[in-house]
Scaffold this motif. Structure first.
Motif, mmCIF file in Angstrom:
data_model
loop_
_atom_site.group_PDB
_atom_site.id
_atom_site.type_symbol
_atom_site.label_atom_id
_atom_site.label_comp_id
_atom_site.label_asym_id
_atom_site.label_seq_id
_atom_site.Cartn_x
_atom_site.Cartn_y
_atom_site.Cartn_z
ATOM 1 N N UNK A 124 -34.072 -3.009 -9.448
ATOM 2 C CA UNK A 124 -33.658 -2.397 -8.173
ATOM 3 C C UNK A 124 -32.645 -3.281 -7.452
ATOM 4 N N UNK A 125 -32.854 -4.604 -7.475
ATOM 5 C CA UNK A 125 -31.909 -5.510 -6.825
ATOM 6 C C UNK A 125 -30.541 -5.470 -7.510
ATOM 7 N N UNK A 126 -30.517 -5.456 -8.851
ATOM 8 C CA UNK A 126 -29.240 -5.362 -9.566
ATOM 9 C C UNK A 126 -28.555 -4.028 -9.302
ATOM 10 N N UNK A 127 -29.338 -2.978 -9.224
ATOM 11 C CA UNK A 127 -28.778 -1.658 -8.926
ATOM 12 C C UNK A 127 -28.144 -1.626 -7.542
ATOM 13 N N UNK A 128 -28.788 -2.260 -6.580
ATOM 14 C CA UNK A 128 -28.242 -2.304 -5.225
ATOM 15 C C UNK A 128 -26.953 -3.114 -5.174
ATOM 16 N N UNK A 129 -26.910 -4.245 -5.869
ATOM 17 C CA UNK A 129 -25.686 -5.046 -5.899
ATOM 18 C C UNK A 129 -24.527 -4.284 -6.546
ATOM 19 N N UNK A 130 -24.813 -3.581 -7.638
ATOM 20 C CA UNK A 130 -23.767 -2.780 -8.284
ATOM 21 C C UNK A 130 -23.286 -1.659 -7.370
ATOM 22 N N UNK A 131 -24.198 -1.043 -6.645
ATOM 23 C CA UNK A 131 -23.812 0.032 -5.718
ATOM 24 C C UNK A 131 -22.880 -0.484 -4.624
ATOM 25 N N UNK A 132 -23.232 -1.590 -4.017
ATOM 26 C CA UNK A 132 -22.400 -2.155 -2.956
ATOM 27 C C UNK A 132 -21.042 -2.601 -3.481
ATOM 28 N N UNK A 133 -21.026 -3.178 -4.699
ATOM 29 C CA UNK A 133 -19.748 -3.623 -5.273
ATOM 30 C C UNK A 133 -18.822 -2.437 -5.540
ATOM 31 N N UNK A 134 -19.359 -1.339 -6.036
ATOM 32 C CA UNK A 134 -18.507 -0.182 -6.320
ATOM 33 C C UNK A 134 -18.071 0.524 -5.045
ATOM 34 N N UNK A 135 -18.903 0.530 -4.025
ATOM 35 C CA UNK A 135 -18.472 1.111 -2.751
ATOM 36 C C UNK A 135 -17.302 0.315 -2.164
ATOM 37 N N UNK A 136 -17.396 -1.007 -2.228
ATOM 38 C CA UNK A 136 -16.288 -1.831 -1.743
ATOM 39 C C UNK A 136 -15.045 -1.630 -2.596
ATOM 40 N N UNK A 137 -15.221 -1.536 -3.912
ATOM 41 C CA UNK A 137 -14.069 -1.309 -4.781
ATOM 42 C C UNK A 137 -13.407 0.031 -4.544
ATOM 43 N N UNK A 138 -14.189 1.085 -4.315
ATOM 44 C CA UNK A 138 -13.597 2.389 -4.038
ATOM 45 C C UNK A 138 -12.832 2.378 -2.722
ATOM 46 N N UNK A 139 -13.370 1.713 -1.701
ATOM 47 C CA UNK A 139 -12.665 1.647 -0.423
ATOM 48 C C UNK A 139 -11.362 0.857 -0.537
ATOM 49 N N UNK A 140 -11.360 -0.202 -1.344
ATOM 50 C CA UNK A 140 -10.140 -0.999 -1.487
ATOM 51 C C UNK A 140 -9.102 -0.314 -2.368
ATOM 52 N N UNK A 141 -9.527 0.391 -3.414
ATOM 53 C CA UNK A 141 -8.582 1.003 -4.340
ATOM 54 C C UNK A 141 -7.995 2.302 -3.794
ATOM 55 N N UNK A 142 -8.831 3.155 -3.246
ATOM 56 C CA UNK A 142 -8.396 4.503 -2.882
ATOM 57 C C UNK A 142 -8.448 4.784 -1.387
ATOM 58 N N UNK A 143 -9.247 4.037 -0.636
ATOM 59 C CA UNK A 143 -9.429 4.392 0.760
ATOM 60 C C UNK A 143 -10.320 5.611 0.874
ATOM 61 N N UNK A 144 -10.114 6.392 1.920
ATOM 62 C CA UNK A 144 -10.933 7.576 2.160
ATOM 63 C C UNK A 144 -10.106 8.857 2.210
ATOM 64 N N UNK A 145 -8.882 8.774 1.703
ATOM 65 C CA UNK A 145 -8.003 9.945 1.752
ATOM 66 C C UNK A 145 -7.008 9.877 0.600
ATOM 67 N N UNK A 146 -6.806 10.994 -0.047
ATOM 68 C CA UNK A 146 -5.797 11.108 -1.099
ATOM 69 C C UNK A 146 -4.541 11.690 -0.451
ATOM 70 N N UNK A 147 -3.513 10.867 -0.327
ATOM 71 C CA UNK A 147 -2.274 11.303 0.352
ATOM 72 C C UNK A 147 -1.487 12.257 -0.551
ATOM 73 N N UNK A 148 -0.924 13.311 0.010
ATOM 74 C CA UNK A 148 -0.141 14.236 -0.825
ATOM 75 C C UNK A 148 1.192 13.665 -1.270
ATOM 76 N N UNK A 177 -17.158 12.909 -0.386
ATOM 77 C CA UNK A 177 -18.493 13.289 -0.825
ATOM 78 C C UNK A 177 -19.103 12.202 -1.708
ATOM 79 N N UNK A 178 -18.330 11.699 -2.643
ATOM 80 C CA UNK A 178 -18.873 10.684 -3.548
ATOM 81 C C UNK A 178 -19.157 9.374 -2.817
ATOM 82 N N UNK A 179 -18.332 9.031 -1.826
ATOM 83 C CA UNK A 179 -18.603 7.823 -1.045
ATOM 84 C C UNK A 179 -19.877 7.997 -0.213
ATOM 85 N N UNK A 180 -20.094 9.179 0.348
ATOM 86 C CA UNK A 180 -21.314 9.430 1.116
ATOM 87 C C UNK A 180 -22.550 9.370 0.211
ATOM 88 N N UNK A 181 -22.430 9.909 -1.005
ATOM 89 C CA UNK A 181 -23.550 9.819 -1.948
ATOM 90 C C UNK A 181 -23.832 8.363 -2.309
#
Length: 278
Positions: A124-148, A177-181
């Motif tokens: 469970x602890x490893x799963x939580x660390x992986x979740x937080x790392x991917x949330x940070x990576x998604x925010x840094x790579x893509x942000x919260x909006x896909x620009x046209x 949606x995926x970030x909220x999940x």
């Protein structure tokens, strides 16, 4: 869907050892991540590279601009995310099966549930660390909006090139949606970890109190054994007379009487000899 079904069957085995919060996490993982990504995500992001259009015919410019706009594809990033999140539960299932085999074969050197519980806490602890790392990576790579619109400059493009993304609104909704999940999954992991730690505290306290109580009882028994008087010696039983021996009334004559009797017999014998001589 075959590989997703296999992964789902492995994750279903985790719920046998999971509390209620862990089962909720599995529901979120299987339905709102695997099922949604397998059915909707592929249709939304499968043509993102083909539909990425730039206003230039320079060879290689469009591919370079797409790589700069999306260093990692959304779909592949989330696919790797799901695989990495599933690794700790799958490893826990493998460990549980191995542990159950050892217990069934009688080769287990220690109690089964505590090591299994520690392994589940680690997963469970490893799963939580992986979740937080991917949330940070998604925010840094893509942000919260896909620009046209995406402006690209640099070789091999001869000048600043305007590129356009297909269905940016739909992709933005899916990203949010995926970030909220992911946030919901992280919160469930935190709640499960706290629940397991809080549930383990009374059990450890009870085990420690039980060990102390057993130690006190053992010391009290030892002290009572030391203060207890020695047991009385049982009376000896009378010996049975020997049927082959002398009767009970036949007592040995005292030493003095035997000597006296022999003296009298000798005196009488000397008197008889004297009478015969006369």
């Amino acid at each position: 869907m075959g590989e997703w079904a296999f992964l789902g069957s492995l994750l279903d085995a985790v719920q046998l050892q999971s509390p209620l919060v862990g089962r909720l996490w599995l529901v979120v993982m299987l339905i709102f991540r695997i099922l949604v990504l397998a059915t909707v995500g592929g249709a939304v992001f499968e043509d993102e590279q083909e539909e990425f259009v730039c206003n230039t015919l320079q060879p290689g410019c469009r591919q370079t601009c797409y790589d700069r706009a999306f260093p990692v594809s959304h779909y592949r990033f989330w696919l790797f995310h799901i695989l990495l999140l599933s690794a700790p539960p799958v490893l826990f299932v493998i460990y549980s099966v191995h542990r159950a085999g050892k217990e069934a074969g009688g080769a287990d050197a220690g109690p089964g549930p505590p090591p299994r519980r520690r392994c589940y806490l680690l997963s469970v602890a490893l799963r939580l660390l992986a979740e937080l790392a991917f949330l940070a990576g998604q925010a840094l790579l893509y942000g919260f909006r896909v620009a046209p619109h995406f402006a690209c400059a640099g070789p091999p493009c001869p000048h600043t090139v305007d590129c356009f993304v297909s269905r940016p609104t739909e992709k933005t909704v899916f990203v949010l949606f995926y970030f909220a999940v992911g946030l919901l999954s992280a919160l469930l992991s935190v709640a499960e970890l706290g629940h397991l730690l809080w549930k383990g505290r009374p059990r450890a306290r009870r085990c420690r109190q039980g060990a102390e109580r057993d130690g006190r009882r053992h010391r009290a028994r030892e002290e009572a054994r030391q203060l207890r008087p020695p047991p009385p010696v049982p009376p000896s039983r009378p010996r049975r007379p020997d049927p082959c021996g002398p009767p009970a009334y036949a007592h040995a004559a005292p030493a003095g009487d035997s000597e006296g009797g022999s003296g009298r017999s000798k005196a009488s014998l000397a008197t008889v000899r004297l009478d015969l001589a006369i």
